[in-house]
Design a protein around this motif. Structure first.
Motif, PDB file in Angstrom:
ATOM      1  N   PRO A 203      48.186  65.809 -40.772  1.00  0.00           N
ATOM      2  CA  PRO A 203      49.065  66.986 -40.616  1.00  0.00           C
ATOM      3  C   PRO A 203      49.096  67.550 -39.201  1.00  0.00           C
ATOM      4  O   PRO A 203      50.100  68.118 -38.793  1.00  0.00           O
ATOM      5  CB  PRO A 203      48.465  67.999 -41.599  1.00  0.00           C
ATOM      6  CG  PRO A 203      47.709  67.189 -42.589  1.00  0.00           C
ATOM      7  CD  PRO A 203      47.193  66.008 -41.825  1.00  0.00           C
ATOM      8  N   TYR A 204      48.009  67.403 -38.457  1.00  0.00           N
ATOM      9  CA  TYR A 204      47.942  68.004 -37.133  1.00  0.00           C
ATOM     10  C   TYR A 204      47.754  66.958 -36.044  1.00  0.00           C
ATOM     11  O   TYR A 204      47.046  67.157 -35.061  1.00  0.00           O
ATOM     12  CB  TYR A 204      46.822  69.042 -37.070  1.00  0.00           C
ATOM     13  CG  TYR A 204      47.030  70.165 -38.056  1.00  0.00           C
ATOM     14  CD1 TYR A 204      48.097  71.042 -37.913  1.00  0.00           C
ATOM     15  CD2 TYR A 204      46.187  70.322 -39.145  1.00  0.00           C
ATOM     16  CE1 TYR A 204      48.313  72.063 -38.824  1.00  0.00           C
ATOM     17  CE2 TYR A 204      46.400  71.342 -40.069  1.00  0.00           C
ATOM     18  CZ  TYR A 204      47.463  72.207 -39.894  1.00  0.00           C
ATOM     19  OH  TYR A 204      47.674  73.208 -40.814  1.00  0.00           O
ATOM     20  N   GLY A 205      48.427  65.825 -36.218  1.00  0.00           N
ATOM     21  CA  GLY A 205      48.350  64.780 -35.203  1.00  0.00           C
ATOM     22  C   GLY A 205      47.209  63.820 -35.469  1.00  0.00           C
ATOM     23  O   GLY A 205      46.366  64.029 -36.341  1.00  0.00           O
ATOM     24  N   GLY A 206      47.180  62.772 -34.696  1.00  0.00           N
ATOM     25  CA  GLY A 206      46.162  61.754 -34.853  1.00  0.00           C
ATOM     26  C   GLY A 206      46.529  60.775 -35.961  1.00  0.00           C
ATOM     27  O   GLY A 206      47.385  61.056 -36.811  1.00  0.00           O
ATOM     28  N   SER A 207      45.905  59.621 -35.938  1.00  0.00           N
ATOM     29  CA  SER A 207      46.172  58.616 -36.959  1.00  0.00           C
ATOM     30  C   SER A 207      44.911  57.821 -37.239  1.00  0.00           C
ATOM     31  O   SER A 207      43.967  57.796 -36.439  1.00  0.00           O
ATOM     32  CB  SER A 207      47.306  57.678 -36.525  1.00  0.00           C
ATOM     33  OG  SER A 207      46.923  56.924 -35.386  1.00  0.00           O
ATOM     34  N   ASP A 208      44.905  57.168 -38.379  1.00  0.00           N
ATOM     35  CA  ASP A 208      43.753  56.390 -38.819  1.00  0.00           C
ATOM     36  C   ASP A 208      44.272  55.133 -39.498  1.00  0.00           C
ATOM     37  O   ASP A 208      45.193  55.202 -40.329  1.00  0.00           O
ATOM     38  CB  ASP A 208      42.904  57.219 -39.791  1.00  0.00           C
ATOM     39  CG  ASP A 208      41.584  56.555 -40.130  1.00  0.00           C
ATOM     40  OD1 ASP A 208      41.055  55.822 -39.267  1.00  0.00           O
ATOM     41  OD2 ASP A 208      41.088  56.764 -41.245  1.00  0.00           O
ATOM     42  N   THR A 209      43.718  53.977 -39.155  1.00  0.00           N
ATOM     43  CA  THR A 209      44.173  52.704 -39.713  1.00  0.00           C
ATOM     44  C   THR A 209      43.134  52.167 -40.680  1.00  0.00           C
ATOM     45  O   THR A 209      41.953  52.047 -40.330  1.00  0.00           O
ATOM     46  CB  THR A 209      44.421  51.676 -38.598  1.00  0.00           C
ATOM     47  OG1 THR A 209      45.394  52.205 -37.683  1.00  0.00           O
ATOM     48  CG2 THR A 209      44.935  50.362 -39.170  1.00  0.00           C
ATOM     49  N   ASN A 210      43.577  51.841 -41.898  1.00  0.00           N
ATOM     50  CA  ASN A 210      42.673  51.363 -42.935  1.00  0.00           C
ATOM     51  C   ASN A 210      43.312  50.229 -43.731  1.00  0.00           C
ATOM     52  O   ASN A 210      44.519  49.976 -43.643  1.00  0.00           O
ATOM     53  CB  ASN A 210      42.307  52.514 -43.891  1.00  0.00           C
ATOM     54  CG  ASN A 210      41.538  53.616 -43.200  1.00  0.00           C
ATOM     55  OD1 ASN A 210      40.377  53.449 -42.853  1.00  0.00           O
ATOM     56  ND2 ASN A 210      42.188  54.755 -42.998  1.00  0.00           N
ATOM     57  N   PHE A 211      42.481  49.576 -44.529  1.00  0.00           N
ATOM     58  CA  PHE A 211      42.927  48.476 -45.372  1.00  0.00           C
ATOM     59  C   PHE A 211      43.821  48.995 -46.497  1.00  0.00           C
ATOM     60  O   PHE A 211      43.597  50.079 -47.042  1.00  0.00           O
ATOM     61  CB  PHE A 211      41.712  47.758 -45.959  1.00  0.00           C
ATOM     62  CG  PHE A 211      42.047  46.709 -46.982  1.00  0.00           C
ATOM     63  CD1 PHE A 211      42.619  45.507 -46.608  1.00  0.00           C
ATOM     64  CD2 PHE A 211      41.794  46.940 -48.325  1.00  0.00           C
ATOM     65  CE1 PHE A 211      42.934  44.535 -47.551  1.00  0.00           C
ATOM     66  CE2 PHE A 211      42.089  45.980 -49.286  1.00  0.00           C
ATOM     67  CZ  PHE A 211      42.666  44.773 -48.899  1.00  0.00           C
ATOM     68  N   ALA A 212      44.856  48.224 -46.868  1.00  0.00           N
ATOM     69  CA  ALA A 212      45.747  48.596 -47.969  1.00  0.00           C
ATOM     70  C   ALA A 212      46.129  47.344 -48.759  1.00  0.00           C
ATOM     71  O   ALA A 212      46.159  46.239 -48.215  1.00  0.00           O
ATOM     72  CB  ALA A 212      46.999  49.289 -47.444  1.00  0.00           C
ATOM     73  N   TRP A 213      46.405  47.542 -50.052  1.00  0.00           N
ATOM     74  CA  TRP A 213      46.892  46.448 -50.885  1.00  0.00           C
ATOM     75  C   TRP A 213      47.975  46.962 -51.821  1.00  0.00           C
ATOM     76  O   TRP A 213      48.089  48.157 -52.064  1.00  0.00           O
ATOM     77  CB  TRP A 213      45.761  45.783 -51.674  1.00  0.00           C
ATOM     78  CG  TRP A 213      44.967  46.697 -52.579  1.00  0.00           C
ATOM     79  CD1 TRP A 213      43.772  47.292 -52.289  1.00  0.00           C
ATOM     80  CD2 TRP A 213      45.308  47.114 -53.918  1.00  0.00           C
ATOM     81  NE1 TRP A 213      43.334  48.057 -53.356  1.00  0.00           N
ATOM     82  CE2 TRP A 213      44.253  47.969 -54.369  1.00  0.00           C
ATOM     83  CE3 TRP A 213      46.370  46.858 -54.773  1.00  0.00           C
ATOM     84  CZ2 TRP A 213      44.267  48.550 -55.634  1.00  0.00           C
ATOM     85  CZ3 TRP A 213      46.382  47.458 -56.041  1.00  0.00           C
ATOM     86  CH2 TRP A 213      45.328  48.279 -56.455  1.00  0.00           C
TER      87      TRP A 213
END
Length: 202
Positions: free
Chosen positions: A129-139
């Protein structure tokens, strides 16, 4: 003008079929409604709102009934983080960006409507919601019915489930040699219903 529209609809949904052949490449355009869900973690929970998921991808058919798929999906939604020990909750709008590679198997029975099942693996890039990002595993797992037409256009009605797996702190266990910290994970499960418009280039 109405007559032209009727002719176009009749051509698009005529009983003849343009099946995907071996070697076909299909451009898929996705749109679906995704339901809200809750994600629980050690110190609170995250409520992900409902909204529209949209995107595009390519489907390649090495065999007539089997495809390999690469796609991008975006889900814009609200996020409400509730952490009881925090002074303030974190609320706002965020998004999930999915990049998935997978495939589909079509149970072609010679009819216009062809059932299929599929799935995929990849990554979810989450925007907070306040910027930034995070990359994670998805299926993803999915199923639906593809409606073939006499034109290059097909329409698929689909239900799908996408899950994002994200680290969420550690749990401590006592072993023979003392305390052991083990990574803990949070899981989101986003269920959607929608349609796919496919454009066959072959």
């Amino acid at each position: 003008m109405k007559n032209y529209k009727l002719i176009l609809i009749a051509l698009l949904f005529s009983t003849g079929m343009m099946a995907q052949d071996r070697g076909s490449v299909v451009l898929d355009v996705y749109g679906s409604y995704t339901f809200s869900n809750n994600v629980n973690f050690d110190y609170g929970d995250l409520k992900i709102g409902d909204g529209l998921t949209y995107g595009a991808g390519f489907e390649f058919f090495p065999q007539k009934s089997t495809s390999v798929e690469l796609k991008y999906l975006r889900f814009d939604t609200s996020m409400d983080v509730d952490v009881p020990i925090a002074a303030n909750d974190v609320n706002g709008d965020g998004a999930f960006n999915y990049i998935l590679i997978g495939g589909n198997h079509y149970f072609d029975n010679g009819n216009n409507a062809v059932p299929y099942l599929g799935g995929g693996l990849g990554v979810a890039i989450t925007e907070g919601p306040y910027g930034g990002s995070d990359t994670n595993f998805a299926w993803e797992i999915k199923g639906g019915v593809k409606i073939k037409t006499a034109s290059i256009v097909s329409i698929s009605l689909q239900a799908n489930l996408i899950s994002t797996v994200a680290p969420s702190g550690t749990d401590t266990y006592w072993g023979y040699w003392g305390p052991v910290a083990v990574q803990d994970y949070a899981y989101s499960y986003q269920f959607g219903l929608g349609a796919i418009f496919g454009f066959n280039f072959k």
